[in-house]
Enzyme design. Structure first.
Site, short mmCIF file in Angstrom:
data_model
loop_
_atom_site.label_atom_id
_atom_site.label_comp_id
_atom_site.label_asym_id
_atom_site.label_seq_id
_atom_site.Cartn_x
_atom_site.Cartn_y
_atom_site.Cartn_z
N LYS A 267 -28.88 26.39 -52.40
CA LYS A 267 -29.84 25.41 -52.93
C LYS A 267 -29.46 23.99 -52.46
O LYS A 267 -30.30 23.25 -51.95
CB LYS A 267 -29.85 25.48 -54.46
CG LYS A 267 -30.69 24.39 -55.12
CD LYS A 267 -30.44 24.28 -56.61
CE LYS A 267 -30.99 22.96 -57.13
NZ LYS A 267 -30.64 22.66 -58.50
N THR B 73 -29.32 18.76 -60.31
CA THR B 73 -29.22 18.52 -58.87
C THR B 73 -30.60 18.78 -58.28
O THR B 73 -31.08 19.92 -58.29
CB THR B 73 -28.21 19.50 -58.21
OG1 THR B 73 -26.95 19.34 -58.85
CG2 THR B 73 -28.07 19.21 -56.73
N LYS C 106 -24.54 13.41 -54.04
CA LYS C 106 -24.27 14.81 -54.42
C LYS C 106 -24.52 15.77 -53.25
O LYS C 106 -23.70 16.63 -52.94
CB LYS C 106 -25.17 15.17 -55.62
CG LYS C 106 -25.26 16.64 -55.96
CD LYS C 106 -24.06 17.13 -56.73
CE LYS C 106 -24.15 18.63 -56.98
NZ LYS C 106 -22.94 19.18 -57.55
P1 NAD Z 1 -29.29 27.06 -66.06
O1 NAD Z 1 -30.36 27.87 -65.43
O2 NAD Z 1 -28.15 27.74 -66.75
O3 NAD Z 1 -29.95 26.05 -67.14
C1 NAD Z 1 -31.19 25.42 -66.98
C2 NAD Z 1 -31.88 25.46 -68.33
O4 NAD Z 1 -33.10 24.71 -68.26
C3 NAD Z 1 -32.28 26.88 -68.76
O5 NAD Z 1 -31.67 27.16 -70.02
C4 NAD Z 1 -33.80 26.84 -68.85
O6 NAD Z 1 -34.33 27.63 -69.88
C5 NAD Z 1 -34.04 25.37 -69.10
N1 NAD Z 1 -35.39 24.90 -68.75
C6 NAD Z 1 -36.09 25.12 -67.61
N2 NAD Z 1 -37.29 24.49 -67.68
C7 NAD Z 1 -37.34 23.87 -68.89
C8 NAD Z 1 -38.29 23.06 -69.56
N3 NAD Z 1 -39.47 22.77 -69.00
N4 NAD Z 1 -38.01 22.59 -70.80
C9 NAD Z 1 -36.81 22.89 -71.39
N5 NAD Z 1 -35.85 23.66 -70.81
C10 NAD Z 1 -36.11 24.14 -69.58
O7 NAD Z 1 -28.75 26.09 -64.91
P2 NAD Z 1 -27.36 25.27 -64.89
O8 NAD Z 1 -26.31 26.07 -64.22
O9 NAD Z 1 -27.12 24.70 -66.26
O10 NAD Z 1 -27.74 24.11 -63.85
C11 NAD Z 1 -28.55 23.02 -64.23
C12 NAD Z 1 -28.56 22.02 -63.08
O11 NAD Z 1 -27.21 21.61 -62.81
C13 NAD Z 1 -29.10 22.59 -61.76
O12 NAD Z 1 -29.87 21.60 -61.13
C14 NAD Z 1 -27.83 22.92 -60.96
O13 NAD Z 1 -28.04 22.87 -59.56
C15 NAD Z 1 -26.90 21.82 -61.43
N6 NAD Z 1 -25.46 22.13 -61.31
C16 NAD Z 1 -25.00 23.34 -61.70
C17 NAD Z 1 -23.63 23.61 -61.58
C18 NAD Z 1 -23.05 24.95 -62.02
O14 NAD Z 1 -21.90 25.24 -61.68
N7 NAD Z 1 -23.81 25.76 -62.76
C19 NAD Z 1 -22.76 22.64 -61.06
C20 NAD Z 1 -23.28 21.40 -60.71
C21 NAD Z 1 -24.63 21.16 -60.84
#
Ligand code: NAD
Length: 295
Positions: A243, A93, A168
């Site tokens: 966010k 997102t 979204k």
């Molecule tokens: P998270 O922090 O658990 O996972 C993100 C991952 O990206 C981490 O493991 C981090 O190490 C990795 N990362 C960061 N920079 C990197 C790079 N340069 N190379 C490789 N890996 C890298 O976050 P999440 O909860 O999985 O959310 C991910 C996205 O999904 C966000 O944009 C969030 O807003 C969206 N989202 C989350 C939810 C939820 O309920 N968690 C729901 C809908 C959307």
């Protein structure tokens, strides 16, 4: 398809990549965090030690990263390494402007691309029941749809580049506003001597009915699965809601839309987060409203 590279194997990306493996895809994964990479390897994802290793000889690259800056940085790196005709899909997102920049990076590298953010949270990611909101050309959508189907139950083509992110943040602006509305109504109902049950039974079958009330009811009792019954453990954290509300405000500013209630919702969630509640479910915002009334 000779294979998929999945970059960003966190709370969402980990289970999404696992579902691609279950659907029979060859998936290589990369994440900066060793723990995420290890957990993904246990689900059948081939762990890579670098971005370059993960994407080698793949047809499709999926990113699931925290913010726009991470997506631009990773897609910028990719653009230097990949051959043309690959499909790049970003499921994070992020802000609409960054999504459009990411599409431009892919186009410059001769690749197709989709912005495909999701709704459904970690449970939807684990159960492959996510909703995908997708932006990109018809050709890119046709190519990406079968891949997204392995991770979700509803795939909506919202329009051209950036349209998925637009859908979204508009959706989540409704969610943030409606949760505050429902919470405010419960606090007023309490002050007026109504029981939670009586108010829920009326509002859930009347014109006040909405998802925040019937799925994520902010008081314990009426909806057994709502985070309120579980000490407001997320769920969907107040920080993630903040966010998304900030992204909506940014988009409103860029596009000239007037969203005063969205702005107020963002400021209430910002206050809630700065009071130390960012890790709680977003329905816990009812505590802030109770506190404000008590002062
Ligand atoms: P998270 O922090 O658990 O996972 C993100 C991952 O990206 C981490 O493991 C981090 O190490 C990795 N990362 C960061 N920079 C990197 C790079 N340069 N190379 C490789 N890996 C890298 O976050 P999440 O909860 O999985 O959310 C991910 C996205 O999904 C966000 O944009 C969030 O807003 C969206 N989202 C989350 C939810 C939820 O309920 N968690 C729901 C809908 C959307």
């Amino acid at each position: 398809m000779s294979g998929i590279a999945f970059i960003g194997l966190g709370n969402m990306g980990g289970p999404m990549a696992a579902n691609l493996v279950k659907a029979g895809h060859q998936v290589a994964g990369f994440d900066l965090a060793e723990g995420s990479l290890k957990a993904a390897a246990e689900t059948g994802v081939q762990p890579a030690t670098s971005l370059a290793e993960a994407v080698r000889d793949k047809d499709c690259i999926i990113t699931m990263l925290p913010k726009g800056e991470h997506v631009i940085s990773v897609w910028g790196e990719l653009a230097k390494q990949i051959s043309s005709d690959l499909l790049l899909i970003d499921c994070s997102t992020i802000d609409v402007e960054s999504a459009k920049r990411a599409h431009a990076l892919a186009a410059d590298a001769g690749c197709h691309s989709l912005d495909a953010p999701v709704s459904g949270g970690t449970v939807g990611a684990a159960n492959a029941t996510l909703t995908f909101m997708v932006g990109g050309t018809d050709a890119a959508f046709a190519e990406g749809q079968p891949i997204l189907q392995a991770m979700g139950k509803k795939i909506v083509h919202c329009g051209t580049e950036g349209a998925g992110q637009a859908a979204k943040i508009c959706n989540n602006m409704i969610l943030g506003i409606s949760m505050i509305g429902v919470s405010e109504a419960f606090v007023l109902a309490e002050k007026l001597g109504l029981s939670h049950r009586a108010f829920f039974d009326v509002a859930s079958t009347s014109s006040g009915q909405c998802w925040s009330l019937t799925n994520y009811c902010p008081v314990p009792g009426p909806v057994p699965a709502s985070p309120a019954n579980n000490g407001y453990r997320p769920g969907f954290s107040a920080s993630l809601m903040l966010k998304d509300l900030k992204l909506a405000q940014e988009a409103a500013k860029h596009s000239g839309a007037t969203t005063p209630v969205g702005a107020l919702a963002a400021s209430l969630y910002a206050e809630f987060e700065s009071d130390g509640h960012g890790a709680e479910d977003f329905s816990a915002i009812i505590k802030l409203l109770r506190d404000s009334l008590d002062h």
